[in-house]
Design a protein around this motif. Structure first.
Motif, mmCIF file in Angstrom:
data_model
loop_
_atom_site.group_PDB
_atom_site.id
_atom_site.type_symbol
_atom_site.label_atom_id
_atom_site.label_comp_id
_atom_site.label_asym_id
_atom_site.label_seq_id
_atom_site.Cartn_x
_atom_site.Cartn_y
_atom_site.Cartn_z
ATOM 1 N N PHE A 83 -46.629 -6.585 30.329
ATOM 2 C CA PHE A 83 -46.871 -7.995 30.617
ATOM 3 C C PHE A 83 -46.422 -8.417 32.008
ATOM 4 N N GLU A 84 -46.011 -7.485 32.819
ATOM 5 C CA GLU A 84 -45.597 -7.643 34.210
ATOM 6 C C GLU A 84 -45.061 -9.018 34.586
ATOM 7 N N ASP A 85 -45.837 -9.864 35.237
ATOM 8 C CA ASP A 85 -45.340 -11.128 35.775
ATOM 9 C C ASP A 85 -45.564 -12.317 34.855
ATOM 10 N N ASN A 86 -45.793 -12.065 33.580
ATOM 11 C CA ASN A 86 -46.043 -13.143 32.628
ATOM 12 C C ASN A 86 -44.790 -13.434 31.816
ATOM 13 N N ASN A 87 -44.799 -14.568 31.130
ATOM 14 C CA ASN A 87 -43.686 -14.945 30.265
ATOM 15 C C ASN A 87 -43.913 -14.368 28.871
ATOM 16 N N ILE A 88 -42.849 -13.814 28.299
ATOM 17 C CA ILE A 88 -42.909 -13.265 26.949
ATOM 18 C C ILE A 88 -42.002 -14.096 26.062
#
Length: 55
Positions: A22-27
């Motif tokens: 998910f690299e630069d995304n919010n989880i």
């Protein structure tokens, strides 16, 4: 554009290294998913193994 992803227990059990996808995304991981994963750690086999590695 940053996206928000809500992760289910199945994702964590299926791919213990999911967080790197998910690299630069919010989880977002709901607390109920953490509790389910904690209960699955006691199982034998691949599900228990992945649950241990998912946390």
């Amino acid at each position: 554009m940053i996206k928000n992803y809500i992760i289910d227990t199945n994702v964590m059990v299926h791919d213990p290294d999911f967080i790197y996808n998910f690299e630069d995304n919010n989880i977002i991981i709901p607390i109920i998913c953490i509790e389910e994963l904690d209960n699955l750690k006691k199982r034998e086999g691949i599900v228990g193994y992945n649950a241990k590695n998912g946390i």
